[in-house]
Scaffold this motif. Structure first.
Motif, PDB file in Angstrom:
ATOM      1  N   LYS A  63       0.834  -1.203   0.000  1.00 18.61           N
ATOM      2  CA  LYS A  63       0.000   0.000   0.000  1.00 18.61           C
ATOM      3  C   LYS A  63       0.870   1.256   0.000  1.00 18.61           C
ATOM      4  O   LYS A  63       0.561   2.251  -0.668  1.00 18.61           O
ATOM      5  N   LEU A  64       1.973   1.203   0.738  1.00 15.35           N
ATOM      6  CA  LEU A  64       2.882   2.343   0.772  1.00 15.35           C
ATOM      7  C   LEU A  64       3.492   2.583  -0.601  1.00 15.35           C
ATOM      8  O   LEU A  64       3.655   3.722  -1.045  1.00 15.35           O
ATOM      9  N   ASN A  65       3.827   1.499  -1.273  1.00 19.70           N
ATOM     10  CA  ASN A  65       4.393   1.589  -2.613  1.00 19.70           C
ATOM     11  C   ASN A  65       3.408   2.248  -3.579  1.00 19.70           C
ATOM     12  O   ASN A  65       3.779   3.077  -4.410  1.00 19.70           O
ATOM     13  N   LEU A  66       2.137   1.888  -3.456  1.00 19.27           N
ATOM     14  CA  LEU A  66       1.107   2.506  -4.297  1.00 19.27           C
ATOM     15  C   LEU A  66       0.899   3.969  -3.915  1.00 19.27           C
ATOM     16  O   LEU A  66       0.799   4.840  -4.784  1.00 19.27           O
ATOM     17  N   LEU A  67       0.842   4.233  -2.611  1.00 17.77           N
ATOM     18  CA  LEU A  67       0.562   5.590  -2.157  1.00 17.77           C
ATOM     19  C   LEU A  67       1.623   6.572  -2.622  1.00 17.77           C
ATOM     20  O   LEU A  67       1.309   7.688  -3.038  1.00 17.77           O
ATOM     21  N   ARG A  68       2.886   6.156  -2.557  1.00 20.90           N
ATOM     22  CA  ARG A  68       3.943   7.104  -2.935  1.00 20.90           C
ATOM     23  C   ARG A  68       3.839   7.511  -4.393  1.00 20.90           C
ATOM     24  O   ARG A  68       4.251   8.610  -4.772  1.00 20.90           O
ATOM     25  N   GLY A  69       3.278   6.637  -5.226  1.00 21.58           N
ATOM     26  CA  GLY A  69       3.085   7.005  -6.622  1.00 21.58           C
ATOM     27  C   GLY A  69       2.108   8.144  -6.804  1.00 21.58           C
ATOM     28  O   GLY A  69       2.183   8.896  -7.773  1.00 21.58           O
ATOM     29  N   PHE A  70       1.173   8.288  -5.835  1.00 18.46           N
ATOM     30  CA  PHE A  70       0.173   9.351  -5.929  1.00 18.46           C
ATOM     31  C   PHE A  70       0.566  10.613  -5.170  1.00 18.46           C
ATOM     32  O   PHE A  70       0.045  11.688  -5.448  1.00 18.46           O
ATOM     33  N   ILE A  71       1.478  10.511  -4.202  1.00 18.27           N
ATOM     34  CA  ILE A  71       1.753  11.668  -3.345  1.00 18.27           C
ATOM     35  C   ILE A  71       3.134  12.270  -3.536  1.00 18.27           C
ATOM     36  O   ILE A  71       3.351  13.427  -3.167  1.00 18.27           O
ATOM     37  N   HIS A  72       4.084  11.507  -4.104  1.00 17.53           N
ATOM     38  CA  HIS A  72       5.457  12.007  -4.136  1.00 17.53           C
ATOM     39  C   HIS A  72       5.574  13.280  -4.975  1.00 17.53           C
ATOM     40  O   HIS A  72       6.051  14.317  -4.498  1.00 17.53           O
ATOM     41  N   LYS A  73       5.138  13.232  -6.202  1.00 10.65           N
ATOM     42  CA  LYS A  73       5.253  14.413  -7.062  1.00 10.65           C
ATOM     43  C   LYS A  73       4.435  15.597  -6.538  1.00 10.65           C
ATOM     44  O   LYS A  73       4.921  16.735  -6.523  1.00 10.65           O
TER      45      LYS A  73
END
Length: 422
Positions: free
Chosen positions: A288-298
């Motif tokens: 879930k963390l791996n998925l979340l970072r794709g949406f929040i990092h940029k």
């Protein structure tokens, strides 16, 4: 067989068959593809294709061509492909398909996370967490603590990751509340939310007195839906650019947080978490963390969390701010300018290059200002008639702190407004 050269014709076994094949099938005369007829009892066509387009490709190209034309002599006399038994060819291709599927899956994951400066070699590494340098300090510090926990303590790792997801949900709710209280639609929108809470047996005053993961998620779902309405004016998220605004409209983020809340509820039901249960849930959270970072990092990389210092008004307000991003302390400082003075007693979000900023509602508390905790952030947890509690997910020494209610007038006033506005 794909080639780097353009050959005249399509390969068969003899020039006569070549002409017949082109005529009968309407194949192009000029092509960069060599077509071979194969006996299915002797050769698996996919295996032969793999061989011809592999390491020996250059060799076969030299045998087949002469000045860009098919070398028929070499084709008949020298072009030999040595094949194992047909059963062995099938086995090789079965294994090849399995490898290809794994590569395709990892490629898809890379596309999903869309991380800048992210190497395919690190795709299965969740512990490096280099991306946290671009997210606000109150959240980054939680993952920094997770990074320091030994792999031999999966129960502690699990708890720390759950802290992060709950804190992230609260942080996102804080951003929504900071923006929406300035909207002319605030009264109606919040009233609808609190009425629905009441109908579901979750009175708003009780939720605000002791908010949980699910409550913050419900706030995020509410405002995510409002933000996606065509008539919604997202300028209420003052100073935040388009990249960040995509995050406050993201259905995927709220779904991830809902799923993490379910994992948290399931683990709470186990009492003392055994290692195997902890490992299974930890692996689920890491995905879930791996998925979340794709949406929040940029989006987070496009903004700054700041605490303004003193400044002076010229044509615009110039001041030095603390940059509350990443995990480096003491906080770096930078000079910025704004169209109006931001308070030095509050935290703000602002986009890079923006001269306006969003004041964050008082659900976070900096400190207490003791040497060991100077750079810790505490998240509002609950209130009673005489105390207010804040949780610290950064320090493993002190997890929470109580403050006398009389010292928390701003927070209590804010919570009171949320309770009364329905």
């Amino acid at each position: 067989m794909s080639t780097r050269f353009t050959f005249k014709g399509v390969f068969c076994f003899t020039p006569t068959e070549l002409i017949a094949d082109v005529t009968g099938q309407g194949l192009p005369v000029l092509s960069e593809i060599v077509h071979l007829k194969l006996d299915p009892n002797i050769a698996d066509n996919r295996y032969v294709k793999l061989i011809l387009n592999g390491l020996l490709c250059a060799k076969y190209e030299r045998l087949l061509s002469y000045n860009g034309k098919i070398n028929y002599k070499n084709l008949v006399n020298l072009f030999h492909v040595y094949l194992p038994k047909i059963e062995e060819q099938h086995l090789v291709m079965t294994y090849y398909d399995q490898i290809s599927d794994q590569i395709a899956e990892k490629t898809l994951r890379l596309q999903e996370i869309a991380m800048p400066n992210f190497s395919p070699l690190e795709i299965d590494s969740y512990t490096s967490l280099d991306w946290i340098k671009d997210i606000p300090y109150p959240l980054a510090s939680i993952l920094q603590t997770y990074r320091t926990i030994s792999d031999n303590e999966p129960d502690k790792q699990l708890s720390q990751l759950l802290y992060f997801f709950e804190a992230f949900s609260q942080f996102l709710a804080m951003v929504h509340l900071s923006a929406w209280q300035k909207s002319s639609e605030w009264g109606e929108v919040w009233s609808n939310f609190t009425n629905k809470q009441e109908q579901q047996g979750k009175p708003i005053n009780k939720s605000l007195s002791k908010p949980d993961f699910g409550f913050w998620n419900r706030i995020n779902n509410k405002f995510r839906k409002e933000n996606n309405k065509q008539e919604c004016d997202l300028s209420i998220y003052t100073g935040l650019g388009e990249e960040f605004l995509s995050m406050v409209k993201s259905r995927e983020i709220t779904e991830i947080l809902d799923e993490c809340a379910m994992i948290r509820n399931n683990t709470k039901g186990h009492g003392v978490i055994r290692n195997q249960i902890a490992i299974e849930n930890l692996n689920a959270l890491l995905k879930k963390l791996n998925l979340l970072r794709g949406f929040i990092h940029k989006p987070f990389a496009s903004i700054q969390m700041i605490r303004p210092g003193l400044g002076q008004m010229k044509s615009k307000y110039h001041c030095e701010v603390e940059l509350l991003t990443g995990v480096s302390t003491p906080f770096r400082k930078k000079k910025l300018q704004f169209t109006s003075p931001p308070s030095s007693e509050h935290d703000f979000l602002t986009s890079l290059g923006s001269e306006t900023c969003l004041k964050l509602v008082p659900l976070l508390k900096r400190g207490p200002f003791m040497e060991a905790y100077e750079f810790s952030y505490y998240f509002y947890s609950r209130k009673t008639h005489d105390k207010v509690m804040f949780n610290n997910y950064h320090s493993i020494i002190e997890g929470s702190k109580n403050y006398p209610a009389v010292e928390e007038t701003e927070l209590l006033s804010f919570l009171g407004n949320l309770t009364d506005n329905n």
